[in-house]
Design a protein around this motif. Structure first.
Motif, PDB file in Angstrom:
ATOM      1  N   HIS A  48      46.101  21.981  32.052  1.00 46.13           N
ATOM      2  CA  HIS A  48      46.362  20.702  32.726  1.00 46.13           C
ATOM      3  C   HIS A  48      45.161  19.789  32.508  1.00 46.13           C
ATOM      4  CE1 HIS A  48      47.715  17.695  35.473  1.00 46.13           C
ATOM      5  NE2 HIS A  48      46.622  17.803  36.187  1.00 46.13           N
ATOM      6  N   ASP A  50      43.623  16.259  32.837  1.00 42.15           N
ATOM      7  CA  ASP A  50      43.707  14.939  33.471  1.00 42.15           C
ATOM      8  C   ASP A  50      43.149  13.866  32.542  1.00 42.15           C
ATOM      9  OD1 ASP A  50      44.746  15.480  36.137  1.00 42.15           O
ATOM     10  OD2 ASP A  50      42.914  16.660  36.386  1.00 42.15           O
ATOM     11  N   ASP A 170      51.210  18.166  38.611  1.00 45.31           N
ATOM     12  CA  ASP A 170      50.129  17.870  39.560  1.00 45.31           C
ATOM     13  C   ASP A 170      50.333  16.676  40.499  1.00 45.31           C
ATOM     14  OD1 ASP A 170      47.684  18.369  40.776  1.00 45.31           O
ATOM     15  OD2 ASP A 170      46.523  17.236  39.327  1.00 45.31           O
ATOM     16  N   TYR A 235      50.344  25.322  40.158  1.00 50.89           N
ATOM     17  CA  TYR A 235      50.587  25.408  38.717  1.00 50.89           C
ATOM     18  C   TYR A 235      49.599  26.330  38.008  1.00 50.89           C
ATOM     19  CZ  TYR A 235      47.174  21.525  38.655  1.00 50.89           C
ATOM     20  OH  TYR A 235      46.076  20.734  38.831  1.00 50.89           O
ATOM     21  N   HIS A 411      48.003  10.251  37.220  1.00 55.45           N
ATOM     22  CA  HIS A 411      48.022  10.556  38.663  1.00 55.45           C
ATOM     23  C   HIS A 411      46.637  10.587  39.303  1.00 55.45           C
ATOM     24  CE1 HIS A 411      47.970  14.521  36.606  1.00 55.45           C
ATOM     25  NE2 HIS A 411      47.189  14.889  37.595  1.00 55.45           N
ATOM     26  N   ASP A 412      45.589  10.363  38.522  1.00 56.66           N
ATOM     27  CA  ASP A 412      44.286  10.085  39.144  1.00 56.66           C
ATOM     28  C   ASP A 412      43.768   8.711  38.726  1.00 56.66           C
ATOM     29  OD1 ASP A 412      43.731  12.549  40.623  1.00 56.66           O
ATOM     30  OD2 ASP A 412      43.734  13.478  38.640  1.00 56.66           O
TER      31      ASP A 412
HETATM   32 ZN    ZN Z   1      45.828  16.430  37.589  1.00 60.34          ZN
END
Ligand code: ZN
Length: 1014
Positions: A48, A50, A170, A235, A411-412
């Protein structure tokens, strides 16, 4: 060691050496696949990654700033590819195209060939496939479509692949729009994620309802449903199966010559974990997420262990383990031919603990959220102008803005949950992209205005725009108008219908006249700039531009404009002589001048009444006789600092309020009332750090509220979350409605969830929902609606009341990983203060059933504001030598009022990408909730439509292929579904597109010119 124990150990040693024949080399059998009748454990290797969070996207990619976090995505991709090449049974999924593109560009041709083979064989699979794994609470659906399209186009072009699976593992809660639009309408067969409310998860674990058929849209129902799987926990892999170099899970030790041989023990662990998961899952297929954040930097440490587990677990035979992907897992679920439980609406809000509602991020970093929203709209308009003039291979384009906006949906990113330097990085990238798109817009407008036939002029008009209107800084319009100089204002309308609006520009002169392109003077009004805006402008131009704003008094010049669809109109502002047409200076009065009497403002149908103390008390529409008592107030929640029994503080993600306090100043400042022919304004200073301007336009029936909030004081050591409340006496039965990513409205009931018996621990935070377009309540007779200009959190905590959270400044980290407090500041040299934000919301009351029309039309106009470009006119003859009005579509045509054109873009191959969206849901409006029709021929006058191909939402496959390929899931129907409407196929001769409620249709259109454009 005692003798007896030694004997046992030796016996075990000899026993274990008997098991494998040869201790030197073991050829692991990794070729397993699905075995019917067994519990099948799908091992899904993933990382994952980011696209920015604690580090910027590029820092994560190259592995810089590793003191913050040892994370290097380049290592992930390098090592995964070589691990896949070592064994053809190994598999890996990759998700974030922003990273993959960075890596891909750096590879040799021979490496690219190898990777293409890995993709073709299914060893490497792209899933989700957008540039990032976007946020689902605070992003607008148009921006989500754009970022997904960009990633899917890359995958299509380089690999010829079409992603099949949604992978939103996420994001902090999940939206209805994600399920039906960014899921089913992309042609995805399934959608997977981890984060849902802990109470919801507990119930789903008990009922085996983690996997469902999700129908996110009540208008599109089963035609846009998607198989959705929520992970049983998170996850990451089951405990003790995490194998990055520094992870602590015990590896399988299967070399008899070494100590601590543990094969059977580890196989037992594996089987136990598999059986536990099988217990909460329907069918005999379970998926293990073999990876987590930024893992596989040394991929072999994972694959080595998984090779062994597959080998030994399958020798054991109790369960069957193998390398898999979510697509293989989806197909296995489908092949089981089960009926799946149904899920409607969405998965908001998300709580992972009784006091931990992730509803703070709905508002965190409101300036960044506003910037992303505004630039998304600019990108939409810029692509239209790029299409009108033809894409240039050498000139400026919108690609950099597209890239920057795409990663900003992460998502961040738009969520506001990144570190400060990362937030600055997103904003910087967008501003770089903007500057290039701004050049494109200026040159496109210039080519258009200079294209007047018969004019001797070459294209040389220089247009300037005002990206800094958030701090009321606009040098092009603030020029001094002397010596016959005129200010040319070209106003572009990116919507498909004509707009009549009042625009406002900043001017430095009070003796001006506004003329339309025919030279006729038009009504205009000068308004003094509010004190709060002047203060904001002065501080922020010094802080960010290093300039001191000039002291001369500045005005807003307001004038009515009428702009054709997908086109522009021109207005000219110049110094006025002693003529009749000069701008009317507003009258300014103070409530102090008439103490003890009520004040009414509004020149048209809408009137607002204020009491003797300057408090809003009444909202009246004299046209339709709708009226209500109404109050507008500000409060703040004091953020919990996490020092009570539960150490949970309010922070970037989590909203955990302590108490609420009304915001009032000790001595109430008087209202300043500004009146004029076009609009009235009421300026209110609520206290030293909150003020607002309420605008009532003569020809509009809504109030526009512009708030200025900040710097939020923290000298009392308390973080604050600032809200506004609109309060009426309407009896709204605990019910309110909030939009999903700016699209469908979802019914919310206070302290209630559809899917389980809610236990409420946080009465405020647990009733907060994300708002991107607006929110409303109704009492059977009236609807009270509020629309917003950016993502915010909001609720209706009391009947008749709507609440929006507008700004937050926090003093504690909420322990969800970001490790930094959300305390945005602005500095001049070393003097820093909290960030001030200025934004707007819009307010209206309608008779019941009448609100949708306003929410949808004005909502689209808020998303796509008129675009203003300025130029100077030397002599008084602009109209003679320039094109002053233009529409890219047939001048007698306009899109129906229930349709928005959300994409018009020339692709690199010269084809056109067109997206049309029906703006209404079924039953929302008597007239507009019907099927709409768009005549393509009239959208593209002067051009011949050679071919129209309907595609999936991301334009990576033909719609018919997508429909044919799509898995047809069986749902446990609880009631028979009302017939779902869809627009029919487009007849190639008539070329009319039908859109049913909430439908978004995407087309690739081949055009040829009928005649040269002017
Ligand atoms: Zn994330």
């Amino acid at each position: 060691m005692a003798i007896a124990a030694l004997r046992v150990a030796l016996a075990l040693f000899f026993l274990s050496t008997c098991l494998p024949a040869d201790s030197a080399y073991i050829a692991y059998n990794t070729s397993a696949s699905i075995v019917p009748g067994k519990i099948n454990v799908h091992l899904v290797p993933h990382s994952h990654d980011d696209v920015g969070w604690l580090k910027t996207v590029d820092q994560y990619y190259v592995g810089a700033n590793n003191s913050i976090r040892g994370a290097c995505v380049q290592n992930v991709l390098d090592s995964v590819i070589s691990a896949l090449l070592e064994d053809k049974n190994r598999k890996f999924i990759y998700v974030e195209m922003a990273f993959f593109q960075r890596w891909w560009k750096q590879q040799s041709d021979s490496m690219k060939l190898k990777v293409k083979e890995l993709v073709n064989s299914g060893q490497l699979e792209f899933i989700n496939g957008g540039m990032c794994m976007h946020d689902e609470a605070t992003a607008h659906f148009i921006d989500l479509i754009d970022q997904t399209t960009l990633g899917h186009q890359f995958i299509k072009e380089e690999f010829g692949q079409i992603p099949r699976v949604g992978w939103q593992i996420d994001p902090f809660g999940h939206s209805a729009v994600q399920a039906y639009l960014l899921g089913a309408e992309l042609g995805f067969d399934s959608l997977f994620f981890a984060r849902i409310d802990y109470q919801d998860r507990a119930k789903r674990l008990r009922d085996k309802t983690l996997e469902v058929i999700w129908r996110g849209s009540k208008s599109l129902g089963s035609s846009s449903q998607i198989f959705t799987g929520v992970f049983p926990r998170h996850y990451d892999p089951p405990d003790n199966f995490v194998f990055e170099i520094n992870d602590v899970s015990p590896p399988i030790q299967d070399d008899v010559l070494l100590f601590d041989y543990n094969v059977q023990e580890r196989v037992n662990d594996f089987v136990a974990a598999a059986l536990a998961q099988a217990n909460v899952t329907r069918t005999n297929h379970i998926m293990w997420l073999m990876g987590t954040d930024f893992r596989y930097q040394y991929a072999n440490s994972w694959f080595r262990q998984m090779d062994k587990f597959i080998h030994y677990v399958n020798q054991d035979g109790r369960v069957n383990a193998f390398y898999s992907t979510p697509s293989i897992y989806t197909d296995a679920k489908y092949a089981a031919n089960e009926e799946w439980p149904l899920k409607f609406d969405d998965y908001f809000p998300y709580a992972d603990n009784p006091n931990a509602y992730w509803t703070g991020y709905f508002t965190s970093r409101p300036a960044l959220k506003g910037y992303i929203r505004a630039m998304g709209a600019y990108y939409l308009a810029a692509r239209q102008l790029e299409f009108v003039n033809g894409r240039s291979s050498s000139g400026p384009n919108t690609d950099a803005l597209a890239d920057a906006l795409a990663i900003a949906q992460h998502h961040d990113a738009v969520s506001g949950t990144q570190r400060q330097h990362v937030a600055a990085d997103y904003a910087l990238r967008i501003s770089i992209g903007y500057l290039e798109a701004e050049k494109l817009v200026a040159s496109s407008l210039s080519r258009l205005v200079d294209s007047k036939s018969g004019s001797r002029k070459k294209s040389n008009t220089n247009f300037q725009q005002c990206p800094l209107l958030n701090i009321s800084h606009c040098p092009p319009s603030e020029i001094v108008l002397k010596d016959g100089k005129g200010l040319v204002v070209v106003i572009y309308n990116p919507l498909g219908w004509q707009r009549d609006e009042v625009v406002k520009i900043l001017v430095s002169d009070d003796n001006v006249i506004v003329r339309d392109s025919g030279g006729k003077s038009i009504e205009s009004q000068l308004l003094p700039v509010s004190a709060a805006t002047l203060k904001l402008k002065s501080f922020y131009t010094r802080a960010y531009l290093g300039i001191s704003a000039s002291e001369s008094i500045k005005y807003w010049l307001a004038f009515s404009v009428s702009v054709p669809p997908l086109g522009f109109s021109t207005y000219i502002v110049s110094a006025a002589g002693y003529t009749d047409g000069r701008s009317v200076m507003s009258t300014v009065s103070s409530s102090r001048e008439s103490p003890g009497s009520t004040i009414e403002v509004g020149q048209g149908s809408l009137k607002l009444q204020y009491d003797e103390e300057g408090k809003l008390i009444q909202y009246v529409n004299t046209r339709n006789q709708v009226h209500t008592d109404a109050e507008l107030s500000y409060s703040y929640y004091s953020g919990n600092d996490g020092t009570d029994k539960d150490p949970q503080a309010s922070g970037a993600y989590i909203f955990r309020p302590n108490m609420t306090y009304p915001i009032k100043s000790d001595e109430k400042s008087p209202l300043t009332v500004i009146r004029g022919p076009l609009l009235d304004e009421v300026h209110e200073k609520i206290n030293s750090w909150v003020s607002q301007v309420t605008r009532i336009y003569k020809d509009k029936e809504h109030a526009e509220v512009e708030f200025t909030i900040g710097p939020i004081p923290i000298d009392d050591g308390i973080g604050k979350e600032v809200t506004t409340k609109i309060t009426t006496a309407m009896k709204t039965n605990s019910t309110f409605y909030t939009d999903s990513n700016g699209r469908d409205f979802i019914k919310r009931v206070r302290d209630f969830r559809n899917d389980w018996d809610l236990e409420v621990h946080q009465l405020v935070a647990g009733n907060y929902y994300p708002i991107n377009l607006g929110t409303y309540v109704e009492d059977g007779q009236r609807e009270l609606s509020v629309l917003v200009d950016r993502a915010v959190g909001g609720s209706s905590l009391v009947d008749g009341q709507l609440e929006l959270m507008l700004h937050r400044r926090m003093l504690h980290d909420d322990i969800r990983g970001v490790g930094e407090i959300l305390n945005e500041t602005v500095c001049i040299q070393n003097k820093c203060e909290g960030l001030t934000i200025q934004g707007k919301f819009y307010l209206r009351v309608d008779p019941k059933g009448g609100g949708a029309r306003w929410r949808r039309t004005v909502g689209q106009e808020i998303y796509s504001p008129l675009l203003l470009a300025f130029s100077e006119q030397e002599e008084n003859n602009w109209a003679e030598s320039h094109l002053t009005t233009f529409s890219a579509i047939d001048p007698s045509y306009s899109l129906p009022g229930n349709v928005a054109l959300i994409t018009l873009q020339e692709l690199e191959n010269g084809n056109v990408l067109l997206r049309l969206a029906h703006l209404y849901e079924i039953g929302e409006d008597e007239e507009y909730s019907a099927t709409a029709s768009v005549e393509l021929k009239r959208l593209f006058p002067n051009r011949k439509i050679v071919k129209v191909t309907e595609t999936s939402l991301s334009a990576n496959q033909e719609r018919t292929e997508m429909e044919n390929r799509r898995l047809k899931w069986k749902a446990m129907e609880t009631a028979s579904e009302t017939e779902v409407k869809r627009g029919g196929t487009v007849n190639p001769v008539k070329l009319v597109v039908e859109l049913a409620p909430m439908e978004v249709r995407t087309f690739i259109i081949e055009l040829s010119f009928l005649q040269m454009m002017p």
